[in-house]
Design a protein around this motif. Structure first.
Motif, PDB file in Angstrom:
ATOM      1  N   ASN A 167     -27.303  48.604 -73.228  1.00  0.00           N
ATOM      2  CA  ASN A 167     -28.540  49.217 -73.115  1.00  0.00           C
ATOM      3  C   ASN A 167     -29.405  48.877 -74.355  1.00  0.00           C
ATOM      4  OD1 ASN A 167     -30.719  51.033 -72.521  1.00  0.00           O
ATOM      5  ND2 ASN A 167     -29.558  52.838 -73.530  1.00  0.00           N
ATOM      6  N   SER A 168     -30.126  47.603 -74.135  1.00  0.00           N
ATOM      7  CA  SER A 168     -30.893  47.108 -75.169  1.00  0.00           C
ATOM      8  C   SER A 168     -31.634  46.043 -74.464  1.00  0.00           C
ATOM      9  CB  SER A 168     -29.881  46.597 -76.282  1.00  0.00           C
ATOM     10  OG  SER A 168     -30.484  45.798 -77.427  1.00  0.00           O
ATOM     11  N   GLN A 169     -32.937  45.889 -75.409  1.00  0.00           N
ATOM     12  CA  GLN A 169     -33.826  44.957 -75.114  1.00  0.00           C
ATOM     13  C   GLN A 169     -33.616  43.616 -76.180  1.00  0.00           C
ATOM     14  OE1 GLN A 169     -35.989  45.015 -72.325  1.00  0.00           O
ATOM     15  NE2 GLN A 169     -34.750  46.968 -72.006  1.00  0.00           N
ATOM     16  N   GLU A 170     -32.543  43.633 -77.001  1.00  0.00           N
ATOM     17  CA  GLU A 170     -32.405  42.803 -77.918  1.00  0.00           C
ATOM     18  C   GLU A 170     -30.926  42.105 -77.632  1.00  0.00           C
ATOM     19  OE1 GLU A 170     -32.321  44.708 -81.700  1.00  0.00           O
ATOM     20  OE2 GLU A 170     -34.487  45.274 -81.423  1.00  0.00           O
ATOM     21  N   ALA A 171     -30.662  42.049 -76.496  1.00  0.00           N
ATOM     22  CA  ALA A 171     -29.284  41.930 -76.303  1.00  0.00           C
ATOM     23  C   ALA A 171     -29.136  40.246 -75.946  1.00  0.00           C
ATOM     24  CB  ALA A 171     -28.688  42.571 -74.912  1.00  0.00           C
ATOM     25  N   SER A 172     -29.371  39.470 -77.034  1.00  0.00           N
ATOM     26  CA  SER A 172     -29.366  37.815 -76.620  1.00  0.00           C
ATOM     27  C   SER A 172     -28.889  37.414 -77.906  1.00  0.00           C
ATOM     28  CB  SER A 172     -30.759  37.176 -76.451  1.00  0.00           C
ATOM     29  OG  SER A 172     -31.645  37.790 -77.704  1.00  0.00           O
TER      30      SER A 172
END
Length: 209
Positions: A113-118
């Motif tokens: 649950n994240s927009q930074e999952a890279s």
């Protein structure tokens, strides 16, 4: 870099954690289950500093809801990640790795649950009690494998050695490590021995107990 993955019994203190750290002085990171620290965060910080290790897992604040939280403590004994359960997945840089946590049933409820999952290097999955059925065991391993492949990250999970969910009377202790390509480095069912994973070589050995 060596990761020590433990499956302790739930206890009031952190005696099992300290004992296994003493017997395995070459490890860099210790991974433990959801809620294991209870409210012993200060003790855990001292342990991390005294033994020059990183601690990753979960603890509880009993006067809050939800009470469970993820925690990362660095080699200096400083808390670098503290997140309440069911909130957004967050990340921290430790030992040159970008590390995040998925706490117990967050795996099924909300996944990553994240927009930074890279560019993630490691996802740690602290689990509370063991699985209540073979079907649940297989479901959680499958979902962890999907996350590993989707985000091209290693995923490591571990539960306590005892306890059952909702007084079902069934507890299947689980620990696993899934590589970035979805291949299983190890999957443990009903075997609560601590393991040491070499992050670079992917070699796994049983820890000194």
């Amino acid at each position: 870099m060596k990761c020590l993955i433990i499956q302790p019994k739930l206890e009031n203190g952190i005696d099992q954690l300290e004992a296994v750290v003493k017997k395995n002085p070459t490890v860099d990171i210790v991974i433990f289950p959801e809620g294991y620290l209870n409210e012993n965060v200060e003790l855990a910080c001292k342990l991390a500093a005294n033994y020059n290790i990183v601690l990753i897992g979960g603890y509880r604040r009993l006067n809050e809801q939800p009470k469970d939280r993820v925690i990362v403590i660095n080699r200096k004994g400083q808390v670098t990640l503290d997140r309440i359960k069911y909130s957004k997945t967050t990340f921290v840089n430790e030992e040159g790795l970008k590390i995040g946590q998925i706490l117990c049933d967050e795996l099924i409820v909300q996944g990553m649950n994240s927009q930074e999952a890279s560019d993630i290097d490691l996802i740690v999955h602290p689990i509370g009690v063991g699985m209540f059925s073979i079907e649940q065991f297989e479901e959680w391993v499958t979902e962890a494998t999907n996350i590993a492949m989707t985000y091209h990250t290693m995923v490591i999970g571990t539960s306590h050695a005892d306890g059952s969910f909702g007084n079902t009377g069934v507890s299947i202790p689980i620990a696993y490590c899934i590589d970035r390509d979805g291949s299983a480095i190890f999957i443990s069912k009903n075997d609560v021995r601590a393991r040491i994973l070499d992050y670079e070589s992917k070699e796994v050995v049983f820890a000194n107990n």
